[in-house]
Design an enzyme around this catalytic site. Sequence first.
Site: not given
Ligand code: IVH
Length: 675
Positions: A36-37, A40, A85-86, A116, A118, A120, A179, A231, A295, A319, A413, A416, A431, A436
């Site tokens: 790291d040094a 930097d 979204s999924l 994969e 998921k 957060d 993400e 992804y 997927k 989930k 306490c 007691c 206490c 007690c």
């Molecule tokens: S695929 C059409 N892959 O989960 C495909 N999403 O509700 C859309 N997420 O909005 C996303 N890990 O923010 C995909 N390996 C992954 C993911 C991922 C997290 C999130 C992403 C997406 C939400 C789906």
Amino acid sequence: MTASKTADSARIAQLRKELAYHNHRYYVLDSPEVSDAEYDRLMRELQELESRHPDLVTPDSPTRRVGGAPAEKFEKVRHRVAMLSLANVFDDEGLSDFDERIRRQTGLPHVAYVCEPKLDGLAITLTYEQGRFVRGATRGDGTEGEDVSANLRTLRGLPTELLPRDGVKAPGMIEVRGEVFISKKDFKRLNDKREEEGEPLFANPRNAAAGSLRQLDPRITASRPLSLFLYECVPGEGVPAFRSHTEKLGYLRSLGLPVNRAVSVPSVEGVREQYRASLEGRHALPFEVDGMVVKVDDEDLRQRLGQVSKSPRWAVAYKFPPEEESTLVEDIQVYVGRTGALTPVAHLKPVKVGGVTVSRATLHNEDELRRKDVRKGDTVFIRRAGDVIPEIVKVVEGKRPEGTQPFVFPTECPVCHAAAVKDEEGAIIRCTGATCPAQLVEKVRHFASRTAMDVDGLGEKLAAQLVETGLVKSFADVYHLTRDKLLTLERMGDKSADNLLASIERSKQTTQPRFLYALGIRHVGESTARVLAESFPDVRGLYTASLEDITRVKDVGPTMAEVIHTFFHEPLNREAIDALLAAGVTPAPPVVVKTGVFAGKTVVLTGGMSGMSREQAKEEIERRGGKVSGSVSRKTDLVVAGEDAGSKLKKAQELGVRIVDEQAFLQLLQTDARG
Ligand code: IVH
């Protein structure tokens, strides 16, 4: 350009290239080549050259990762291709439905999937033109997001320039999606720092990541440890058509982009296995994962499947059970433990977290309670990760009802009414009442417990009754109980009284380690009691032992030695022990076993056994001179892996520790039969 400027300009270009290379080694390949040094030092050199030639500064220079000037608001970006979204599924049935629907629609007997983690965090999309990062945006409503390019540039893991390899060329234009998140370690560090600075804490890594990326001042984003994985990608100029998702991920990797681990499986059965494995392994991952994304691997199939409203039909989020929930604090009560420690406990509106219903959460001590400022009526986030005790992460301040007051910690306490004072170590309020009842009930319960004196039938309820009625004022009183005395207790019948007296009588024949453990000396657990007993086969030897004598005992540190020394020099404690011995308690000195399969060995028990309880297994091992430990390390000699053994087994495999199943373990016990 002057000659020196030309030289500086060349050096600037070279430094940028080097820094980009080291970022790539660090964030994408996870194998840095410089310290790291050193990194930097290169960065400082570049900063210095750029400040000398402001006209040579470019927006994608690594120095810009400290963040540029704040913006008024974020510009809107219309996504070229919608960001979907999924749909979620929560159990095996949901997964089967998903798979069946796909098979019905395609007429295929099996569908290959990619699994994969998921992550957060929050979804982002990045655009590269001629290999250069030009724009980054949030998902927004899926059609239109916010331009957070300036913030994204501050992420050290985001290549501002693609670094293609394996014969791949940077495409004319590519949009990649993924993400942004914060690793668990970085999250903890971030919150620790905020706490020190008196700033509000983030409830979880997801909120911290989202809050950090959506900052109008990129300098704030720059100070937050954001990470990134990609992804997906959308078709673009010079981007090859992929046959499969796996191939696509390989391509993203060869462009030098950070891509998370993904597992390809031939059918839904493999998805099930993967799910079980990732559920089990989630706590070992460096980042927070709230499920597994499943997927369809084949890109043609994806095309055929299409989408419904805002989610694709070819993917689903499977989930994990949530480990974090919000609930209401109905009350805060202070309990007194066996050692006299006053512990505040929040009584919660029951809520299911990580698979179990939680209705209480410890607030540990006064400091913690004050720091989190939890009040009756508050809505709080609670968390239960893996096997850990549920804890309150933070208060949702916006939901605090009006007129609440900070909790006032009692100065006496609650049981007691003796004064309660902070002890030497600082955080704990204890206490001071020597008699007690709260401590006594807990002490008697502990004294009689299975791993101590093992008095069958003397649990918490009876201990409380005995103490409250005054039948038991000290340990020895347990041995002076009579049938008549017991029958005066509520709900005590002839038969229970006789059974109890019989087990009290039986408990007199005990061992020295059990006896020492039963005394409930602070810091003295079962294994300390055992080593102590080996050095002091007669308990009275401890009356005259010096602090040095005790410190010499293996595994006994100075703090513990101090506590033990004080305990045996307290006349009241000696009196209590003498009374026990006078009442007929006969602790047998431990047999030091020096030979045999288990002698001197450290064993870890994991998973369930059908033939004996874990407690029994432990006893059998100890009787043969072995030690049982809770975690696997290089010092572990043997791991007994029962049914459904998990992470400990995995660790043992990694470390090459010897592993036996229950059957083999029983055989080992047999060959080394003792006792
Ligand atoms: S695929 C059409 N892959 O989960 C495909 N999403 O509700 C859309 N997420 O909005 C996303 N890990 O923010 C995909 N390996 C992954 C993911 C991922 C997290 C999130 C992403 C997406 C939400 C789906």
